[in-house]
Design a protein around this motif. Structure first.
Motif, PDB file in Angstrom:
ATOM      1  N   GLU A  14       0.708  -0.971  -0.110  1.00 57.25           N
ATOM      2  CA  GLU A  14       0.081   0.059   0.094  1.00 57.25           C
ATOM      3  C   GLU A  14       1.030   1.411  -0.104  1.00 57.25           C
ATOM      4  OE1 GLU A  14      -3.161  -0.034  -0.445  1.00 57.25           O
ATOM      5  OE2 GLU A  14      -3.777  -1.988  -0.123  1.00 57.25           O
ATOM      6  N   HIS A  15       2.105   1.311   0.309  1.00 57.27           N
ATOM      7  CA  HIS A  15       3.191   2.225   0.298  1.00 57.27           C
ATOM      8  C   HIS A  15       3.610   2.694  -0.866  1.00 57.27           C
ATOM      9  CE1 HIS A  15       3.170   2.406   4.791  1.00 57.27           C
ATOM     10  NE2 HIS A  15       2.815   1.334   4.635  1.00 57.27           N
ATOM     11  N   GLU A  16       3.255   1.922  -1.991  1.00 58.23           N
ATOM     12  CA  GLU A  16       3.835   2.140  -3.335  1.00 58.23           C
ATOM     13  C   GLU A  16       3.189   3.564  -4.194  1.00 58.23           C
ATOM     14  OE1 GLU A  16       4.792  -0.678  -7.070  1.00 58.23           O
ATOM     15  OE2 GLU A  16       2.866  -0.898  -6.424  1.00 58.23           O
ATOM     16  N   GLY A  17       4.066   4.297  -4.529  1.00 59.84           N
ATOM     17  CA  GLY A  17       3.607   5.388  -5.199  1.00 59.84           C
ATOM     18  C   GLY A  17       4.825   6.624  -4.832  1.00 59.84           C
ATOM     19  N   VAL A  18       4.567   7.756  -4.857  1.00 60.56           N
ATOM     20  CA  VAL A  18       5.273   9.052  -4.586  1.00 60.56           C
ATOM     21  C   VAL A  18       4.678   9.735  -3.372  1.00 60.56           C
ATOM     22  CG1 VAL A  18       6.292  11.220  -5.275  1.00 60.56           C
ATOM     23  CG2 VAL A  18       6.307   9.159  -7.012  1.00 60.56           C
ATOM     24  N   TRP A  19       5.281   9.943  -2.255  1.00 63.05           N
ATOM     25  CA  TRP A  19       4.780  10.606  -1.159  1.00 63.05           C
ATOM     26  C   TRP A  19       5.640  11.838  -0.911  1.00 63.05           C
ATOM     27  CZ3 TRP A  19       1.154   8.159   1.557  1.00 63.05           C
ATOM     28  CH2 TRP A  19       0.844   6.698   1.269  1.00 63.05           C
ATOM     29  N   ARG A  20       4.966  13.109  -0.620  1.00 62.59           N
ATOM     30  CA  ARG A  20       5.441  14.383  -0.240  1.00 62.59           C
ATOM     31  C   ARG A  20       5.188  14.686   0.921  1.00 62.59           C
ATOM     32  NH1 ARG A  20       4.020  16.877  -5.776  1.00 62.59           N
ATOM     33  NH2 ARG A  20       5.986  15.971  -7.142  1.00 62.59           N
ATOM     34  N   GLY A  21       6.139  15.379   1.721  1.00 57.80           N
ATOM     35  CA  GLY A  21       5.920  16.028   3.149  1.00 57.80           C
ATOM     36  C   GLY A  21       7.092  16.469   3.736  1.00 57.80           C
ATOM     37  N   THR A  22       7.128  16.344   5.115  1.00 59.98           N
ATOM     38  CA  THR A  22       8.215  17.050   5.860  1.00 59.98           C
ATOM     39  C   THR A  22       8.936  16.074   6.669  1.00 59.98           C
ATOM     40  OG1 THR A  22       6.531  17.831   7.359  1.00 59.98           O
ATOM     41  CG2 THR A  22       6.967  19.316   5.756  1.00 59.98           C
ATOM     42  N   TYR A  23      10.136  16.355   7.229  1.00 56.92           N
ATOM     43  CA  TYR A  23      10.745  15.884   8.208  1.00 56.92           C
ATOM     44  C   TYR A  23      11.185  16.781   9.090  1.00 56.92           C
ATOM     45  CZ  TYR A  23      11.850  11.404   5.584  1.00 56.92           C
ATOM     46  OH  TYR A  23      11.575  10.265   4.718  1.00 56.92           O
ATOM     47  N   ARG A  24      10.730  16.611  10.463  1.00 61.89           N
ATOM     48  CA  ARG A  24      11.289  17.590  11.477  1.00 61.89           C
ATOM     49  C   ARG A  24      12.215  16.491  12.444  1.00 61.89           C
ATOM     50  NH1 ARG A  24       9.288  22.183  12.895  1.00 61.89           N
ATOM     51  NH2 ARG A  24       7.128  21.742  11.637  1.00 61.89           N
ATOM     52  N   HIS A  25      13.323  16.905  12.845  1.00 62.79           N
ATOM     53  CA  HIS A  25      14.349  16.201  13.806  1.00 62.79           C
ATOM     54  C   HIS A  25      14.059  16.967  15.196  1.00 62.79           C
ATOM     55  CE1 HIS A  25      16.049  13.444  10.827  1.00 62.79           C
ATOM     56  NE2 HIS A  25      16.077  14.432  10.143  1.00 62.79           N
ATOM     57  N   ASP A 121      -7.343   6.428   4.830  1.00 67.09           N
ATOM     58  CA  ASP A 121      -7.449   6.687   3.394  1.00 67.09           C
ATOM     59  C   ASP A 121      -6.511   6.126   2.467  1.00 67.09           C
ATOM     60  OD1 ASP A 121      -5.519   8.415   3.839  1.00 67.09           O
ATOM     61  OD2 ASP A 121      -6.438  10.301   3.375  1.00 67.09           O
ATOM     62  N   LYS A 122      -5.262   5.873   3.248  1.00 64.79           N
ATOM     63  CA  LYS A 122      -4.079   5.029   2.123  1.00 64.79           C
ATOM     64  C   LYS A 122      -3.548   6.134   1.468  1.00 64.79           C
ATOM     65  CE  LYS A 122      -5.282   0.867   3.454  1.00 64.79           C
ATOM     66  NZ  LYS A 122      -4.432   0.394   4.784  1.00 64.79           N
ATOM     67  N   LYS A 123      -3.812   7.478   1.804  1.00 63.68           N
ATOM     68  CA  LYS A 123      -3.139   8.685   1.162  1.00 63.68           C
ATOM     69  C   LYS A 123      -2.462   9.525   1.954  1.00 63.68           C
ATOM     70  CE  LYS A 123      -6.678   8.595  -2.477  1.00 63.68           C
ATOM     71  NZ  LYS A 123      -7.964   9.254  -3.177  1.00 63.68           N
ATOM     72  N   HIS A 124      -2.475   9.374   3.319  1.00 62.75           N
ATOM     73  CA  HIS A 124      -1.652   9.917   4.283  1.00 62.75           C
ATOM     74  C   HIS A 124      -0.883   8.738   5.206  1.00 62.75           C
ATOM     75  CE1 HIS A 124      -4.683  13.031   2.927  1.00 62.75           C
ATOM     76  NE2 HIS A 124      -3.792  13.674   3.301  1.00 62.75           N
ATOM     77  N   ARG A 125       0.211   9.271   5.563  1.00 64.51           N
ATOM     78  CA  ARG A 125       1.073   8.520   6.680  1.00 64.51           C
ATOM     79  C   ARG A 125       1.740   9.298   7.435  1.00 64.51           C
ATOM     80  NH1 ARG A 125       5.264   5.109   3.098  1.00 64.51           N
ATOM     81  NH2 ARG A 125       6.889   6.885   2.287  1.00 64.51           N
ATOM     82  N   ALA A 126       2.022   8.713   8.758  1.00 65.66           N
ATOM     83  CA  ALA A 126       3.018   9.480   9.483  1.00 65.66           C
ATOM     84  C   ALA A 126       4.055   8.377  10.024  1.00 65.66           C
ATOM     85  CB  ALA A 126       2.097   9.886  10.902  1.00 65.66           C
ATOM     86  N   ARG A 127       5.260   9.001  10.019  1.00 62.09           N
ATOM     87  CA  ARG A 127       6.241   8.254  10.408  1.00 62.09           C
ATOM     88  C   ARG A 127       7.096   8.809  11.668  1.00 62.09           C
ATOM     89  NH1 ARG A 127       9.375   8.494   4.821  1.00 62.09           N
ATOM     90  NH2 ARG A 127      10.792   7.341   6.175  1.00 62.09           N
ATOM     91  N   THR A 128       7.540   8.020  12.335  1.00 64.07           N
ATOM     92  CA  THR A 128       8.359   8.204  13.406  1.00 64.07           C
ATOM     93  C   THR A 128       9.624   7.641  13.773  1.00 64.07           C
ATOM     94  OG1 THR A 128       7.143   7.186  15.152  1.00 64.07           O
ATOM     95  CG2 THR A 128       6.207   9.543  14.967  1.00 64.07           C
ATOM     96  N   GLU A 145       3.477  12.670   5.631  1.00 66.22           N
ATOM     97  CA  GLU A 145       3.392  12.622   4.085  1.00 66.22           C
ATOM     98  C   GLU A 145       2.207  12.397   3.742  1.00 66.22           C
ATOM     99  OE1 GLU A 145       7.706  10.472   3.586  1.00 66.22           O
ATOM    100  OE2 GLU A 145       6.198   9.190   4.336  1.00 66.22           O
ATOM    101  N   HIS A 146       1.844  12.711   2.296  1.00 61.68           N
ATOM    102  CA  HIS A 146       0.452  12.566   1.566  1.00 61.68           C
ATOM    103  C   HIS A 146       1.001  11.959   0.114  1.00 61.68           C
ATOM    104  CE1 HIS A 146       1.667  16.681   0.252  1.00 61.68           C
ATOM    105  NE2 HIS A 146       1.031  16.269  -0.912  1.00 61.68           N
TER     106      HIS A 146
END
Length: 157
Positions: A14-25, A121-128, A145-146
């Protein structure tokens, strides 16, 4: 995509594709150490030993750009990576959660543990990411990311 990956962890597809977003350290006190924009492409090849390809482009407001790509293969029923900067593995913990445990080669003694949580919705994800060194968490990375381009072939369906 190999049948092995489709059988072993179909939800990761389900993660296949192009995702855009931000990274905050951030440091343990919650102060921002770094912030940048991201474009992450996840590809699952139809055949061959490589079952996962990720291409990242990171951009900073000051104009800096960093590109990196890496491949993953199946090893011990997990996706395994061994790159110049890290090595480790990932597995599906539940239908919407993918976990990774990665040792940083470019920062001796450092590890990070990542969770990728897919939205309903399979169009948004959060990574930590939780970064540890000498048993102590010294940094966290927060990614939002979206999905901007889904798989053109729809291989994961």
């Amino acid at each position: 995509m190999t049948n092995t990956l489709k059988q072993l962890m179909p939800d990761v597809l389900e993660h296949e594709g192009v995702w855009r977003g931000t990274y905050r350290h951030i440091n343990p006190q919650g102060e921002t150490l770094d912030f940048h924009h991201s474009q992450v492409e996840c590809v699952f090849p139809a055949s061959g030993p490589v079952v996962y390809i990720q291409r990242n482009q990171f951009t900073w407001d000051d104009g800096r750009v960093f590109n990196v790509a890496f491949d993953g293969m199946i090893k011990n029923d997990k996706i395994y990576w061994d790159t110049e900067t890290f090595k480790g593995y990932g597995w599906v913990a539940s239908p919407n959660i993918f976990l990774l445990e990665l040792e940083r080669k470019d920062e001796p003694g450092a590890w990070f543990y990542e969770s990728i949580v897919m939205g309903a919705d399979k169009k948004h994800r959060a990574r930590t990411w939780h970064w540890f060194k000498d048993g102590v968490c010294f940094k966290r990375t927060l990614c939002d990311e979206h999905l901007v381009i889904s798989s053109p072939e729809g291989n994961h369906k």
